[in-house]
Write a protein that holds these residues in place. Structure first.
Motif, PDB file in Angstrom:
ATOM      1  N   GLU A   1      -4.052  16.901  -2.765  1.00 45.14           N
ATOM      2  CA  GLU A   1      -3.951  15.698  -3.767  1.00 45.14           C
ATOM      3  C   GLU A   1      -4.294  16.218  -5.343  1.00 45.14           C
ATOM      4  OE1 GLU A   1      -6.972  12.733  -3.018  1.00 45.14           O
ATOM      5  OE2 GLU A   1      -5.924  12.035  -1.261  1.00 45.14           O
ATOM      6  N   ALA A   2      -4.386  17.839  -5.522  1.00 47.56           N
ATOM      7  CA  ALA A   2      -4.497  18.194  -6.531  1.00 47.56           C
ATOM      8  C   ALA A   2      -3.088  18.686  -7.189  1.00 47.56           C
ATOM      9  CB  ALA A   2      -5.204  19.757  -6.510  1.00 47.56           C
ATOM     10  N   TRP A   3      -1.993  18.535  -6.195  1.00 49.35           N
ATOM     11  CA  TRP A   3      -0.631  18.867  -6.436  1.00 49.35           C
ATOM     12  C   TRP A   3       0.446  17.683  -6.426  1.00 49.35           C
ATOM     13  CZ3 TRP A   3       0.620  23.443  -8.985  1.00 49.35           C
ATOM     14  CH2 TRP A   3      -0.377  24.349  -8.611  1.00 49.35           C
ATOM     15  N   VAL A   4      -0.079  16.546  -5.618  1.00 49.80           N
ATOM     16  CA  VAL A   4       0.723  15.561  -5.399  1.00 49.80           C
ATOM     17  C   VAL A   4       0.044  14.094  -5.658  1.00 49.80           C
ATOM     18  CG1 VAL A   4       2.495  14.348  -4.038  1.00 49.80           C
ATOM     19  CG2 VAL A   4       2.297  16.809  -3.917  1.00 49.80           C
ATOM     20  N   LYS A   5       0.457  13.621  -6.523  1.00 51.77           N
ATOM     21  CA  LYS A   5      -0.155  12.241  -6.804  1.00 51.77           C
ATOM     22  C   LYS A   5       0.821  11.213  -6.471  1.00 51.77           C
ATOM     23  CE  LYS A   5      -2.627   9.565 -10.415  1.00 51.77           C
ATOM     24  NZ  LYS A   5      -4.035   9.177  -9.704  1.00 51.77           N
ATOM     25  N   THR A   6       0.542  10.156  -5.771  1.00 53.07           N
ATOM     26  CA  THR A   6       1.252   8.893  -5.370  1.00 53.07           C
ATOM     27  C   THR A   6       0.745   7.460  -5.958  1.00 53.07           C
ATOM     28  OG1 THR A   6      -0.052   8.597  -3.486  1.00 53.07           O
ATOM     29  CG2 THR A   6       1.960  10.247  -3.326  1.00 53.07           C
ATOM     30  N   TYR A   7       2.038   6.935  -6.085  1.00 49.16           N
ATOM     31  CA  TYR A   7       1.616   5.549  -6.612  1.00 49.16           C
ATOM     32  C   TYR A   7       2.352   4.558  -5.666  1.00 49.16           C
ATOM     33  CZ  TYR A   7       5.992   5.969  -8.950  1.00 49.16           C
ATOM     34  OH  TYR A   7       7.458   6.048  -9.374  1.00 49.16           O
ATOM     35  N   SER A   8       1.823   3.189  -5.864  1.00 47.27           N
ATOM     36  CA  SER A   8       2.567   2.129  -5.075  1.00 47.27           C
ATOM     37  C   SER A   8       3.200   1.067  -5.779  1.00 47.27           C
ATOM     38  CB  SER A   8       1.388   1.359  -4.270  1.00 47.27           C
ATOM     39  OG  SER A   8       0.860   2.164  -3.441  1.00 47.27           O
ATOM     40  N   ASP A   9       4.009   0.549  -5.298  1.00 48.24           N
ATOM     41  CA  ASP A   9       5.040  -0.361  -6.136  1.00 48.24           C
ATOM     42  C   ASP A   9       5.941   0.483  -7.117  1.00 48.24           C
ATOM     43  OD1 ASP A   9       4.084  -2.431  -4.498  1.00 48.24           O
ATOM     44  OD2 ASP A   9       2.206  -2.542  -5.930  1.00 48.24           O
TER      45      ASP A   9
END
Length: 346
Positions: free
Chosen positions: A292-300
């Motif tokens: 999670e330090a390298w990839v941040k995700t979001y919804s919608d």
């Protein structure tokens, strides 16, 4: 073992994925050659491995000729299968991104699937989608072989200061980058409009890549609407220049409307850029793999709040100097691919 692949090596300077996969196989006693119909007819191959077949076969502008090409490829596959060649298919996407004749492409892809001996997906979500789309694949051998990294394939000799100097980006500006082919599903105009809702004068958004369609290029320029903070380079980025865009970035944003697998995300991580991406397709699995330090995700859909939070996360989150991409090394992935090749003969 002798393999013929389509494509194998010829797309190296457009997308090195296949070249990186197949160039590792010689160490495992596997010979790989570039596909041609005559070569496949005149020589015996243990494996015929296909990628992006529907896009390539039916790309001819004349639908009649596209259909003839599709029929000819299926006849060729039938002939070599009868001679003992096994057919392997890598499932990249449910629907090809650019297809001139969707009905022909759907028909051809369905006919191809009925002939494969085994298939490869690049993530667990891809495996699920493949088997939902083509239920007969549940009865086929399969393997999940992720998309490998691009570390070492592109020049990477510049630091952030010199990269920004080359692109005329202020040294202290907080910089968001989108790099890659600009297709409708990649949602680039929306990214630009969302960025425009942020009122920080010290922000920069760089968008670099070739639009698929003239009207998409127009939409990108209209979305920028004269915002001096938006830097547009609507042209092909040569491999030697990729480093300038990614080394200048604080954050790479890929606001896909729909996505299964993303070479652009892997490319950014190969340059040790943190990425902000939707939680779709392989991207959630990628986050679990590299952290999670390298990839941040979001919804919608991407919003200005998500974009601002993503940039703060990218700038302030402690992380190692390099993204942990060992599990995406091509020596590992080619070995997994060869294991599936061998399994179809057992």
């Amino acid at each position: 073992m002798k393999v013929i692949a389509w494509p194998a090596f010829k797309t190296r300077y457009k997308n090195p994925y296949n070249w990186l996969l197949y160039s590792q196989m010689g160490q495992q006693g596997v010979t790989v050659e570039e596909f041609s119909p005559l070569k496949l007819l005149r020589q015996h191959y243990d494996i015929f491995h296909l990628h992006w077949a529907a896009e390539t076969i039916v790309r001819h502008p004349n639908p009649t000729l596209a259909f003839i090409r599709a029929k000819a490829m299926l006849a060729l596959i039938d002939r070599v299968r009868h001679q003992g060649t096994r057919i392997i298919w890598t499932f990249h996407d449910k629907i090809p991104h650019i297809v001139l004749h969707p009905q022909i492409a759907d028909w051809f892809q369905s006919e191809l699937v009925s002939r494969v001996d085994a298939y490869i997906s690049m993530c667990e979500a891809g495996k699920t989608l493949a088997e939902e789309t083509f239920p007969s694949l549940k009865q086929r051998l399969n393997s999940v072989v992720p998309h490998g990294h691009y570390r070492g394939e592109y020049p990477n000799q510049v630091d952030k200061i010199s990269a920004r100097k080359t692109l005329d980006i202020p040294e202290k500006a907080r910089t968001i980058v989108f790099l890659g082919h600009i297709s409708p599903y990649k949602n680039v105009p929306h990214l630009i409009r969302t960025f425009g809702e942020l009122d920080d004068a010290d922000l920069v958004l760089v968008v670099a890549g070739t639009p698929d369609l003239p009207e998409l290029k127009t939409e990108v320029f209209e979305a920028a609407d004269g915002d001096f903070r938006v830097r547009l380079s609507m042209q092909y980025v040569p491999p030697d220049n990729v480093q300038f865009y990614l080394k200048s970035a604080d954050l790479v944003v890929l606001p896909f409307q729909e996505i299964l697998n993303s070479g652009s995300a892997i490319l950014a991580l190969s340059f040790d850029c943190p990425i902000l991406v939707p939680h779709k397709g392989a991207l959630g699995e990628l986050q679990a793999l590299v952290g999670e330090a390298w990839v941040k995700t979001y919804s919608d859909e991407l919003t200005s709040d998500i974009l601002r939070e993503g940039l703060d996360w990218a700038v302030h989150t402690p992380r190692a100097n390099q993204a942990p991409l060992e599990m995406l090394d091509w020596s590992v992935l080619s070995q997994k691919t060869v294991q599936l090749y061998r399994a179809v003969f057992q």
